[in-house]
Write an enzyme that holds these catalytic residues in place. Sequence first.
Site, PDB file in Angstrom:
ATOM      1  N   LYS A   9       1.161  -1.229  -0.094  1.00 48.36           N
ATOM      2  CA  LYS A   9      -0.171  -0.032   0.154  1.00 48.36           C
ATOM      3  C   LYS A   9       0.970   1.135  -0.474  1.00 48.36           C
ATOM      4  CE  LYS A   9      -3.739  -2.610   2.133  1.00 48.36           C
ATOM      5  NZ  LYS A   9      -4.345  -2.635   3.842  1.00 48.36           N
ATOM      6  N   TYR A  49     -12.322  -2.946  -3.112  1.00 47.35           N
ATOM      7  CA  TYR A  49     -12.883  -3.768  -1.747  1.00 47.35           C
ATOM      8  C   TYR A  49     -13.993  -3.118  -1.993  1.00 47.35           C
ATOM      9  CZ  TYR A  49      -7.740  -3.445   0.314  1.00 47.35           C
ATOM     10  OH  TYR A  49      -6.639  -3.339   1.087  1.00 47.35           O
ATOM     11  N   PHE A  57     -15.405   2.952   7.674  1.00 45.49           N
ATOM     12  CA  PHE A  57     -13.897   3.649   7.218  1.00 45.49           C
ATOM     13  C   PHE A  57     -13.739   3.214   5.640  1.00 45.49           C
ATOM     14  CE2 PHE A  57     -13.530  -1.564   8.485  1.00 45.49           C
ATOM     15  CZ  PHE A  57     -13.277  -1.470   7.092  1.00 45.49           C
ATOM     16  N   THR A  91      -5.280  -7.805  11.064  1.00 50.39           N
ATOM     17  CA  THR A  91      -5.355  -6.486  10.241  1.00 50.39           C
ATOM     18  C   THR A  91      -5.146  -6.008  10.594  1.00 50.39           C
ATOM     19  OG1 THR A  91      -7.655  -7.700   9.317  1.00 50.39           O
ATOM     20  CG2 THR A  91      -7.391  -5.732   9.000  1.00 50.39           C
ATOM     21  N   ARG A 102       2.585  -7.083   9.519  1.00 50.90           N
ATOM     22  CA  ARG A 102       2.269  -5.679   9.696  1.00 50.90           C
ATOM     23  C   ARG A 102       2.314  -6.019  11.191  1.00 50.90           C
ATOM     24  NH1 ARG A 102      -3.677  -7.431   7.313  1.00 50.90           N
ATOM     25  NH2 ARG A 102      -3.310  -6.344   5.200  1.00 50.90           N
ATOM     26  N   ASN A 112      -1.155   0.089   7.158  1.00 45.66           N
ATOM     27  CA  ASN A 112      -0.912  -1.683   7.170  1.00 45.66           C
ATOM     28  C   ASN A 112      -0.759  -2.339   6.816  1.00 45.66           C
ATOM     29  OD1 ASN A 112      -3.544  -2.142   6.131  1.00 45.66           O
ATOM     30  ND2 ASN A 112      -4.282  -3.466   7.606  1.00 45.66           N
ATOM     31  N   HIS A 115      -1.941  -5.778   1.440  1.00 46.17           N
ATOM     32  CA  HIS A 115      -3.031  -6.482   0.914  1.00 46.17           C
ATOM     33  C   HIS A 115      -2.152  -8.033   0.881  1.00 46.17           C
ATOM     34  CE1 HIS A 115      -6.581  -7.901  -0.437  1.00 46.17           C
ATOM     35  NE2 HIS A 115      -5.823  -7.921  -1.772  1.00 46.17           N
ATOM     36  N   GLU A 126      -8.738 -10.708  -8.057  1.00 48.50           N
ATOM     37  CA  GLU A 126      -7.984  -9.564  -7.765  1.00 48.50           C
ATOM     38  C   GLU A 126      -6.422  -9.747  -9.178  1.00 48.50           C
ATOM     39  OE1 GLU A 126      -7.229  -9.620  -3.782  1.00 48.50           O
ATOM     40  OE2 GLU A 126      -9.652  -9.427  -2.838  1.00 48.50           O
TER      41      GLU A 126
HETATM   42  P1  GTP Z   1      -6.487  -6.524   3.229  1.00 47.23           P
HETATM   43  O1  GTP Z   1      -5.653  -7.232   2.893  1.00 47.23           O
HETATM   44  O2  GTP Z   1      -5.938  -4.803   2.822  1.00 47.23           O
HETATM   45  O3  GTP Z   1      -7.930  -6.280   2.611  1.00 47.23           O
HETATM   46  O4  GTP Z   1      -7.153  -6.065   4.742  1.00 47.23           O
HETATM   47  P2  GTP Z   1      -7.797  -7.508   5.380  1.00 47.23           P
HETATM   48  O5  GTP Z   1      -8.235  -8.226   5.069  1.00 47.23           O
HETATM   49  O6  GTP Z   1      -6.850  -7.772   6.913  1.00 47.23           O
HETATM   50  O7  GTP Z   1      -8.990  -6.673   6.685  1.00 47.23           O
HETATM   51  P3  GTP Z   1     -10.199  -6.536   5.224  1.00 47.23           P
HETATM   52  O8  GTP Z   1     -10.264  -7.091   4.327  1.00 47.23           O
HETATM   53  O9  GTP Z   1     -11.061  -6.479   6.555  1.00 47.23           O
HETATM   54  O10 GTP Z   1      -9.958  -5.118   4.878  1.00 47.23           O
HETATM   55  C1  GTP Z   1      -9.609  -4.513   4.295  1.00 47.23           C
HETATM   56  C2  GTP Z   1      -8.481  -2.760   5.147  1.00 47.23           C
HETATM   57  O11 GTP Z   1      -9.522  -1.645   5.741  1.00 47.23           O
HETATM   58  C3  GTP Z   1      -7.795  -3.362   5.808  1.00 47.23           C
HETATM   59  O12 GTP Z   1      -6.459  -3.500   5.411  1.00 47.23           O
HETATM   60  C4  GTP Z   1      -7.262  -2.020   6.286  1.00 47.23           C
HETATM   61  O13 GTP Z   1      -6.680  -0.849   5.831  1.00 47.23           O
HETATM   62  C5  GTP Z   1      -8.427  -1.338   6.067  1.00 47.23           C
HETATM   63  N1  GTP Z   1      -9.443  -1.076   7.111  1.00 47.23           N
HETATM   64  C6  GTP Z   1     -10.548  -2.017   7.593  1.00 47.23           C
HETATM   65  N2  GTP Z   1     -10.824  -2.854   8.828  1.00 47.23           N
HETATM   66  C7  GTP Z   1     -11.057  -0.987   9.477  1.00 47.23           C
HETATM   67  C8  GTP Z   1     -10.880  -0.219  10.731  1.00 47.23           C
HETATM   68  O14 GTP Z   1     -11.749  -0.756  11.732  1.00 47.23           O
HETATM   69  N3  GTP Z   1     -10.697   0.682  10.460  1.00 47.23           N
HETATM   70  C9  GTP Z   1      -9.936   1.547   9.210  1.00 47.23           C
HETATM   71  N4  GTP Z   1      -9.154   2.711   9.579  1.00 47.23           N
HETATM   72  N5  GTP Z   1      -9.335   1.415   8.686  1.00 47.23           N
HETATM   73  C10 GTP Z   1      -9.763  -0.998   8.561  1.00 47.23           C
HETATM   74 MG    MG Z   2      -8.982  -8.108   3.397  1.00 50.63          MG
END
Ligand code: GTP
Ligand code: MG
Length: 149
Positions: A9, A49, A57, A91, A102, A112, A115, A126
């Site tokens: 990212k 997404y 968020f 996450t 992370r 973070n 992805h 994707e």
């Molecule tokens: P990705 O690999 O990026 O898809 O992350 P993930 O699979 O671990 O988490 P998820 O798909 O649920 O969320 C996608 C992204 O949204 C996360 O990587 C974070 O950057 C963001 N995100 C998720 N939950 C939160 C939250 O509660 N607050 C904020 N600010 N960002 C969030």
């Molecule tokens: Mg995800």
Amino acid sequence: VDQTYIMVKPDGVQRGLVGEIISRFEKKGFKLTGLKLFQCSKELAEEHYKDLKQKPFFPAMIDYITSGPVVSMAWEGIGVVPSARKLIGATDPLQAEPGTIRGDLAVQRGRNVIHGSDSPENGQREIALWFKEGELCEWTPVQEPWLIE
Ligand code: GTP
Ligand code: MG
């Protein structure tokens, strides 16, 4: 063979973590089949997404992902999807185990660093979304017999 979409990212690019992140997947023994640095559009970020569209968020997350160039990667290997998720960690970087990307390199969910696809189906979806035809490479690493019996 499974394939996963991995993306450094904009914070990871800005913080100079691209080499470190690529290195972890290389050293693990997965095969890189696609790699590019580019600025992604709002439309692409929203499509990627789309399952999170209703989350509070979501707008801030789209701003974050489009705030600078990202590094898109396709990685291949048996079990690469769940294994990459383990290498990446939880996450929330404060909950992510030390030793994960992370866990070692970030402090906030909203920054973070990386992805990774959450299922083989999403890996395919994707990679098709982020790469054009002709941008992926089929090749055989010389080390393969030393990685896979
Ligand atoms: P990705 O690999 O990026 O898809 O992350 P993930 O699979 O671990 O988490 P998820 O798909 O649920 O969320 C996608 C992204 O949204 C996360 O990587 C974070 O950057 C963001 N995100 C998720 N939950 C939160 C939250 O509660 N607050 C904020 N600010 N960002 C969030
Ligand atoms: Mg995800």
